[in-house]
Design a protein around this motif. Structure first.
Motif, PDB file in Angstrom:
ATOM      1  N   GLY A 101      85.919  42.266  22.218  1.00  0.00           N
ATOM      2  CA  GLY A 101      86.185  42.450  23.646  1.00  0.00           C
ATOM      3  C   GLY A 101      84.901  42.459  24.451  1.00  0.00           C
ATOM      4  O   GLY A 101      84.823  41.864  25.529  1.00  0.00           O
ATOM      5  N   TYR A 102      83.876  43.131  23.917  1.00  0.00           N
ATOM      6  CA  TYR A 102      82.582  43.122  24.600  1.00  0.00           C
ATOM      7  C   TYR A 102      81.982  41.727  24.602  1.00  0.00           C
ATOM      8  O   TYR A 102      81.348  41.317  25.567  1.00  0.00           O
ATOM      9  N   GLN A 103      82.199  40.991  23.519  1.00  0.00           N
ATOM     10  CA  GLN A 103      81.686  39.624  23.462  1.00  0.00           C
ATOM     11  C   GLN A 103      82.385  38.748  24.499  1.00  0.00           C
ATOM     12  O   GLN A 103      81.736  37.964  25.193  1.00  0.00           O
ATOM     13  N   LYS A 104      83.691  38.909  24.628  1.00  0.00           N
ATOM     14  CA  LYS A 104      84.445  38.129  25.622  1.00  0.00           C
ATOM     15  C   LYS A 104      83.955  38.445  27.036  1.00  0.00           C
ATOM     16  O   LYS A 104      83.737  37.536  27.843  1.00  0.00           O
ATOM     17  N   ASP A 105      83.771  39.736  27.321  1.00  0.00           N
ATOM     18  CA  ASP A 105      83.265  40.129  28.636  1.00  0.00           C
ATOM     19  C   ASP A 105      81.865  39.583  28.875  1.00  0.00           C
ATOM     20  O   ASP A 105      81.535  39.132  29.979  1.00  0.00           O
ATOM     21  N   ALA A 106      81.027  39.636  27.853  1.00  0.00           N
ATOM     22  CA  ALA A 106      79.662  39.110  27.986  1.00  0.00           C
ATOM     23  C   ALA A 106      79.682  37.606  28.245  1.00  0.00           C
ATOM     24  O   ALA A 106      78.902  37.101  29.059  1.00  0.00           O
ATOM     25  N   ASP A 107      80.592  36.898  27.579  1.00  0.00           N
ATOM     26  CA  ASP A 107      80.710  35.450  27.812  1.00  0.00           C
ATOM     27  C   ASP A 107      81.149  35.156  29.240  1.00  0.00           C
ATOM     28  O   ASP A 107      80.657  34.222  29.878  1.00  0.00           O
ATOM     29  N   GLN A 108      82.067  35.969  29.767  1.00  0.00           N
ATOM     30  CA  GLN A 108      82.508  35.793  31.148  1.00  0.00           C
ATOM     31  C   GLN A 108      81.370  36.083  32.117  1.00  0.00           C
ATOM     32  O   GLN A 108      81.205  35.377  33.124  1.00  0.00           O
ATOM     33  N   GLN A 109      80.586  37.102  31.827  1.00  0.00           N
ATOM     34  CA  GLN A 109      79.444  37.423  32.686  1.00  0.00           C
ATOM     35  C   GLN A 109      78.402  36.307  32.644  1.00  0.00           C
ATOM     36  O   GLN A 109      77.779  36.004  33.657  1.00  0.00           O
ATOM     37  N   ARG A 110      78.224  35.687  31.481  1.00  0.00           N
ATOM     38  CA  ARG A 110      77.279  34.573  31.378  1.00  0.00           C
ATOM     39  C   ARG A 110      77.753  33.400  32.232  1.00  0.00           C
ATOM     40  O   ARG A 110      76.958  32.769  32.932  1.00  0.00           O
TER      41      ARG A 110
END
Length: 153
Positions: free
Chosen positions: A4-13
């Motif tokens: 979930g944190y990875q998905k959020d980080a990808d969206q932020q990128r």
């Protein structure tokens, strides 16, 4: 949960890349309009009419608009970049927790997992940095939390 944190980080990128592109476009527009303004002003000054202050003021407002947009877009890009970093650190901390706990006793493992869960789920973001309130959002924070749990046993 780390996913979930990875998905959020990808969206932020992705958001960072969009805002960063808009920043570049804003500054390119600012530079282009400024060059055009310089050329147009020198032609007007050489002509019969001379410099007309209303036109200069309108051009200045346009330059200011490009500059403010570029500054805002740059600020938004940096906010998304910082958010991406936070999410990546949390993801890394969660993913690396199990390898650190493998060699510990099961009681210590349970205590560390309880503290990690408390740090991730119950502490508000930006809580005080007291020594017993270490949020394991980085490897360093995770190691400190692990050290505290081992020292208590």
């Amino acid at each position: 949960m780390a996913g979930g944190y990875q998905k959020d980080a990808d969206q932020q990128r992705t958001a960072f890349m969009v805002w960063n592109g808009l920043t570049v476009l804003g500054f390119a527009g600012l530079i282009g309009f400024s060059v055009w303004l310089f050329v147009a002003t020198t032609k007007d000054a050489a002509g019969e009419g001379g410099l007309r202050w209303p036109e200069i003021g309108a051009r200045f407002v346009a330059i200011l608009a490009f500059g403010l947009f570029a500054a805002y877009a740059g600020r938004m890009a940096m906010r998304h970049r910082e958010s991406e970093r936070e999410h990546r650190h949390k993801q890394l901390a969660l993913e690396s927790l199990h390898p650190y706990l493998e060699d510990l006793d099961s009681d210590v493992q349970k205590e560390v997992k309880k503290r990690v869960a408390d740090a991730f789920f119950t502490q508000p973001q930006g809580a005080s940095g007291a020594s017993h309130d270490i949020a394991p959002t980085t490897i360093d924070g995770l190691l400190k939390l692990l050290g505290q749990a081992i020292n208590k046993k």
